[in-house]
Write an enzyme that holds these catalytic residues in place. Sequence first.
Site, PDB file in Angstrom:
ATOM      1  N   ASN A 210      43.000  32.384  35.079  1.00 20.93           N
ATOM      2  CA  ASN A 210      42.265  33.256  36.005  1.00 20.93           C
ATOM      3  C   ASN A 210      42.279  34.694  35.479  1.00 20.93           C
ATOM      4  OD1 ASN A 210      44.586  34.737  37.190  1.00 20.93           O
ATOM      5  ND2 ASN A 210      45.147  32.689  37.899  1.00 20.93           N
ATOM      6  N   LYS A 337      47.278  32.676  55.804  1.00 19.77           N
ATOM      7  CA  LYS A 337      48.338  32.573  54.779  1.00 19.77           C
ATOM      8  C   LYS A 337      49.641  33.212  55.281  1.00 19.77           C
ATOM      9  CE  LYS A 337      44.955  32.457  51.099  1.00 19.77           C
ATOM     10  NZ  LYS A 337      44.269  33.116  49.993  1.00 19.77           N
TER      11      LYS A 337
HETATM   12  N1  CTP Z   1      50.808  31.350  45.843  1.00 18.64           N
HETATM   13  C1  CTP Z   1      51.885  30.628  45.385  1.00 18.64           C
HETATM   14  N2  CTP Z   1      51.702  29.381  44.877  1.00 18.64           N
HETATM   15  C2  CTP Z   1      50.475  28.835  44.830  1.00 18.64           C
HETATM   16  C3  CTP Z   1      49.369  29.576  45.283  1.00 18.64           C
HETATM   17  C4  CTP Z   1      49.565  30.839  45.789  1.00 18.64           C
HETATM   18  O1  CTP Z   1      53.016  31.116  45.432  1.00 18.64           O
HETATM   19  N3  CTP Z   1      50.303  27.621  44.324  1.00 18.64           N
HETATM   20  C5  CTP Z   1      51.021  32.694  46.430  1.00 18.64           C
HETATM   21  C6  CTP Z   1      50.385  33.824  45.670  1.00 18.64           C
HETATM   22  O2  CTP Z   1      51.299  34.409  44.739  1.00 18.64           O
HETATM   23  C7  CTP Z   1      50.023  34.807  46.775  1.00 18.64           C
HETATM   24  C8  CTP Z   1      49.759  33.922  47.967  1.00 18.64           C
HETATM   25  O3  CTP Z   1      50.426  32.701  47.687  1.00 18.64           O
HETATM   26  O4  CTP Z   1      51.087  35.661  47.105  1.00 18.64           O
HETATM   27  C9  CTP Z   1      48.311  33.655  48.240  1.00 18.64           C
HETATM   28  O5  CTP Z   1      47.668  33.279  47.063  1.00 18.64           O
HETATM   29  P1  CTP Z   1      46.101  32.991  47.011  1.00 18.64           P
HETATM   30  O6  CTP Z   1      45.730  32.528  45.650  1.00 18.64           O
HETATM   31  O7  CTP Z   1      45.344  34.152  47.612  1.00 18.64           O
HETATM   32  O8  CTP Z   1      45.915  31.841  48.060  1.00 18.64           O
HETATM   33  P2  CTP Z   1      46.206  30.307  48.083  1.00 18.64           P
HETATM   34  O9  CTP Z   1      47.372  30.102  48.977  1.00 18.64           O
HETATM   35  O10 CTP Z   1      46.261  29.720  46.732  1.00 18.64           O
HETATM   36  O11 CTP Z   1      44.922  29.817  48.883  1.00 18.64           O
HETATM   37  P3  CTP Z   1      43.376  29.737  48.403  1.00 18.64           P
HETATM   38  O12 CTP Z   1      43.404  29.607  46.910  1.00 18.64           O
HETATM   39  O13 CTP Z   1      42.877  28.533  49.103  1.00 18.64           O
HETATM   40  O14 CTP Z   1      42.737  31.009  48.870  1.00 18.64           O
END
Ligand code: CTP
Length: 397
Positions: A210, A337
């Site tokens: 990403n 979240k």
């Molecule tokens: N995060 C994590 N582990 C994952 C995904 C996310 O610890 N597998 C943490 C990220 O570091 C961040 C938070 O969760 O602090 C939200 O991450 P984000 O990518 O915005 O959201 P997701 O929970 O992955 O949800 P989505 O991708 O559906 O928006």
Amino acid sequence: MSEFEGKHILLGVTGGIAAYKAIEIASRIKKEGGLVDVILTKGATNFVTPLSFGEVLGRKVYVDLWENQAEPVHIRLAEKADLVLIAPATANFIAKTANGMADDLLSTTMLAVKSPIVVAPAMNTNMLNNPVTSENISKLKSLGMRIIPPAEGILACGAKGAGRLPEPMEIVEFARSVLSNNKRTLSGKKIIVTAGGTIAPIDPVRFIGNRSTGKMGFAVAEEAVSRGANVVLVTGVSHLKDVHGAKTVRVETTEEMRTAVLAEYDNADAVIKSAAVADYGLEEVATEKIKKKDGEFVLRLVRNPDILKELGEKKKNQILVGFAAETEKLAEYANKKLVEKNLDFIVANNVKSEGAGFGTDTNIAKLMFRDGRVIDAPIMEKSELAKIILDEVESLM
Ligand code: CTP
């Protein structure tokens, strides 16, 4: 009360024409109650004498590393310093410091210093712009030293340009701001920060990744270090250099980040999870490079663990801060979240907004709390946002 009151300021003076200005710097700090120790390099004594400083300060001025063999002066001066200020700093001194050389009292003392260090370079413009000097100055910055930008004007050598030592008053103000920002409010606290993006390897050559660069997380780690915290920075892919003073752990996959974070979690006081974590990975990573074939190529992805959710489930007294990178319905998604991952607050940003998101030096964020409180942070440097985040972590502690 002045920020300098009762503070030990170690003033290093190196051999430049502007060395005379250091006398006024010493005098101003003393007038505000600062306890100024001065070290002159041999070069500096061509421009000013120990006596000039001794008269102003009424205390001993140091020049020679070997003067008193019964006592390691360099260690004593370094240990008691609340702030080290080098003004003026010559190109030679900067080069030596950038490379850890220790061949006189000042350079040897520098290696033992633990306090914040402020360096005010002053030299001829061409010397300043020389790529070697620029690189050395960048190195000092990356080591956490604060650089006072040289002023522009007519230099002692007659040339016009950047390189002048700013006026004593400006230098004293700069030192004051470093001292007042150096509140070691997180001393004794252990903070885990995650940064960068994790990747999903496909084969030894390819991966899915990403756009995260790690800037936000590194800024938080730097700020936490400057507040005296014991910082573990677990970073995914990022080209940024290790944060001086933090334990930097570099990982690639989500599983590796999970292991590294969990290993530190039990005795952590706070976790700030700014990493952009890959939610999916390959069921099986090819051990050899995949060769192209005719027709479509389908990759099957499986869910990775949600690290933050797991931290939320295992949470005892830790403060948990998450990030939400969204492109729509910012508040709604971020709030979901916040609750689902059992966070104390979440830093939500719309990564499509100009000045926010991946790779930029700035961010625009909403800090959303469990009790419904929201702090709107307008566009600002990531380093400033890091301060706001840590102020909130501190008040929750
Ligand atoms: N995060 C994590 N582990 C994952 C995904 C996310 O610890 N597998 C943490 C990220 O570091 C961040 C938070 O969760 O602090 C939200 O991450 P984000 O990518 O915005 O959201 P997701 O929970 O992955 O949800 P989505 O991708 O559906 O928006």
